[in-house]
Motif scaffolding. Sequence first.
Motif, PDB file in Angstrom:
ATOM      1  N   LYS A  46      30.308  47.844  39.237  1.00  0.00           N
ATOM      2  CA  LYS A  46      28.863  47.824  39.449  1.00  0.00           C
ATOM      3  C   LYS A  46      28.145  48.812  38.531  1.00  0.00           C
ATOM      4  O   LYS A  46      26.930  48.718  38.347  1.00  0.00           O
ATOM      5  CB  LYS A  46      28.522  48.112  40.908  1.00  0.00           C
ATOM      6  CG  LYS A  46      28.757  49.544  41.366  1.00  0.00           C
ATOM      7  CD  LYS A  46      28.304  49.718  42.799  1.00  0.00           C
ATOM      8  CE  LYS A  46      28.439  51.162  43.269  1.00  0.00           C
ATOM      9  NZ  LYS A  46      27.979  51.337  44.661  1.00  0.00           N
ATOM     10  N   GLU A 167      28.305  39.611  37.761  1.00  0.00           N
ATOM     11  CA  GLU A 167      29.097  39.689  38.986  1.00  0.00           C
ATOM     12  C   GLU A 167      29.755  41.065  39.020  1.00  0.00           C
ATOM     13  O   GLU A 167      30.877  41.247  38.565  1.00  0.00           O
ATOM     14  CB  GLU A 167      30.131  38.567  39.008  1.00  0.00           C
ATOM     15  CG  GLU A 167      29.549  37.220  39.351  1.00  0.00           C
ATOM     16  CD  GLU A 167      28.846  37.223  40.701  1.00  0.00           C
ATOM     17  OE1 GLU A 167      29.419  37.756  41.676  1.00  0.00           O
ATOM     18  OE2 GLU A 167      27.722  36.706  40.785  1.00  0.00           O
ATOM     19  N   ASN A 169      30.148  43.257  41.765  1.00  0.00           N
ATOM     20  CA  ASN A 169      30.637  43.828  43.016  1.00  0.00           C
ATOM     21  C   ASN A 169      32.055  44.353  42.827  1.00  0.00           C
ATOM     22  O   ASN A 169      32.912  43.686  42.245  1.00  0.00           O
ATOM     23  CB  ASN A 169      30.614  42.782  44.129  1.00  0.00           C
ATOM     24  CG  ASN A 169      30.642  43.422  45.503  1.00  0.00           C
ATOM     25  OD1 ASN A 169      31.590  44.125  45.843  1.00  0.00           O
ATOM     26  ND2 ASN A 169      29.602  43.176  46.287  1.00  0.00           N
ATOM     27  N   LEU A 171      34.324  44.900  45.065  1.00  0.00           N
ATOM     28  CA  LEU A 171      35.299  44.252  45.933  1.00  0.00           C
ATOM     29  C   LEU A 171      35.527  42.821  45.466  1.00  0.00           C
ATOM     30  O   LEU A 171      34.579  42.020  45.394  1.00  0.00           O
ATOM     31  CB  LEU A 171      34.811  44.262  47.386  1.00  0.00           C
ATOM     32  CG  LEU A 171      34.627  45.650  48.019  1.00  0.00           C
ATOM     33  CD1 LEU A 171      34.045  45.513  49.417  1.00  0.00           C
ATOM     34  CD2 LEU A 171      35.956  46.401  48.058  1.00  0.00           C
ATOM     35  N   ARG A 172      36.755  42.481  45.152  1.00  0.00           N
ATOM     36  CA  ARG A 172      37.081  41.163  44.629  1.00  0.00           C
ATOM     37  C   ARG A 172      36.649  40.047  45.578  1.00  0.00           C
ATOM     38  O   ARG A 172      36.179  39.000  45.157  1.00  0.00           O
ATOM     39  CB  ARG A 172      38.594  41.075  44.363  1.00  0.00           C
ATOM     40  CG  ARG A 172      39.049  39.764  43.738  1.00  0.00           C
ATOM     41  CD  ARG A 172      40.560  39.760  43.602  1.00  0.00           C
ATOM     42  NE  ARG A 172      41.001  40.745  42.644  1.00  0.00           N
ATOM     43  CZ  ARG A 172      41.214  40.473  41.359  1.00  0.00           C
ATOM     44  NH1 ARG A 172      41.008  39.259  40.900  1.00  0.00           N
ATOM     45  NH2 ARG A 172      41.632  41.408  40.549  1.00  0.00           N
ATOM     46  N   SER A 173      36.800  40.291  46.884  1.00  0.00           N
ATOM     47  CA  SER A 173      36.483  39.250  47.869  1.00  0.00           C
ATOM     48  C   SER A 173      34.991  38.924  47.905  1.00  0.00           C
ATOM     49  O   SER A 173      34.594  37.848  48.360  1.00  0.00           O
ATOM     50  CB  SER A 173      36.962  39.668  49.262  1.00  0.00           C
ATOM     51  OG  SER A 173      36.373  40.902  49.652  1.00  0.00           O
ATOM     52  N   TYR A 174      34.135  39.855  47.447  1.00  0.00           N
ATOM     53  CA  TYR A 174      32.697  39.628  47.438  1.00  0.00           C
ATOM     54  C   TYR A 174      32.183  39.213  46.062  1.00  0.00           C
ATOM     55  O   TYR A 174      30.984  39.027  45.884  1.00  0.00           O
ATOM     56  CB  TYR A 174      31.956  40.896  47.876  1.00  0.00           C
ATOM     57  CG  TYR A 174      32.100  41.196  49.356  1.00  0.00           C
ATOM     58  CD1 TYR A 174      31.292  40.575  50.294  1.00  0.00           C
ATOM     59  CD2 TYR A 174      33.059  42.102  49.803  1.00  0.00           C
ATOM     60  CE1 TYR A 174      31.426  40.836  51.643  1.00  0.00           C
ATOM     61  CE2 TYR A 174      33.200  42.374  51.151  1.00  0.00           C
ATOM     62  CZ  TYR A 174      32.383  41.737  52.067  1.00  0.00           C
ATOM     63  OH  TYR A 174      32.523  42.008  53.416  1.00  0.00           O
ATOM     64  N   ARG A 175      33.076  39.085  45.103  1.00  0.00           N
ATOM     65  CA  ARG A 175      32.685  38.770  43.743  1.00  0.00           C
ATOM     66  C   ARG A 175      32.990  37.313  43.438  1.00  0.00           C
ATOM     67  O   ARG A 175      34.046  36.808  43.803  1.00  0.00           O
ATOM     68  CB  ARG A 175      33.433  39.691  42.768  1.00  0.00           C
ATOM     69  CG  ARG A 175      32.902  39.683  41.358  1.00  0.00           C
ATOM     70  CD  ARG A 175      33.464  40.844  40.542  1.00  0.00           C
ATOM     71  NE  ARG A 175      34.902  40.796  40.370  1.00  0.00           N
ATOM     72  CZ  ARG A 175      35.762  41.682  40.834  1.00  0.00           C
ATOM     73  NH1 ARG A 175      35.329  42.717  41.539  1.00  0.00           N
ATOM     74  NH2 ARG A 175      37.057  41.577  40.621  1.00  0.00           N
TER      75      ARG A 175
END
Length: 295
Positions: A46, A167, A169, A171-175
Amino acid sequence: MKGLPPKVLSIMDDLANQLENQDERVRNAIFHACFWATTEVVPRRKTYCPILVEDLLHLCRTMTSKFPSLSKRMLGRNYSLTATWERESVLLQVHGLNGMLLNAMNPIQPVASKDEILATENYTLETFYPISPTIDLQDVNVYEEKNDTGFREDYPYPHPHTLYFMESNNLRSYRFRPEPLQAKMLMFAFGNALAKARILYGDEPRVLEQPIVVQSIGTDGRVFQFMVFQLNTTELASNDGVKNLVWIDSDQLMYEYAQRIPSIRKKVVTVPAGIHGYDPDTFKKFLALYLHGAV
């Protein structure tokens, strides 16, 4: 279509359209984003992703002295788009904030010829039948079927040129992964083109006299997705007739990884500090899309 349009590739391959000491300056932009702008041992996405995009755009703007028409552009932030259309009796709307938008005084000229556009009439669109293609879209109550570019009518830079998505973020799960990111890029490129078409040609569905081209670039700060979308028609209700076109050049690495501190094993440097796996072609594509319409 896979890859970028020939018109964009010709801009990319022309040495006259490149910066002086281009690779060195791009490497410095990567160093600035990943190392110089932060004291973190492992820079956060970020932090470095937005800085890298801003630095690359700054490099692109330095070409203004060579191509004066680049001064007739403006980068818009935090604008909200709304585009509404009907597809097979389903009302659809793309709406919301969508990255940064480079606007221009003059539109990008069509990248596909009239013959190529007419040839799309024979193309058979893929289908998910019996699954609805809108199965995973969000159902909402829409009280006003409107189309809004997000800018006032008297805005001096009325034509959408290129969208930039970051992109970033951590956190991978939120990206967004590459394919969902490409879908997001496509929907908002389409939405911007459709909203502009409604202003120019009205709400009545039709094949456009002058197709509208909107570009899109998405990145996580390391891997880039490039897209050129051409809106040929606003007749979207059925599968018949002229189709719209999109060119996608996916998963282009600008560099493999950035190592702030060297990796040392048994007192031997196994991986030196610095930028590794730099690919000069990725920025060439980034720059070519920026120059498209001015060269």
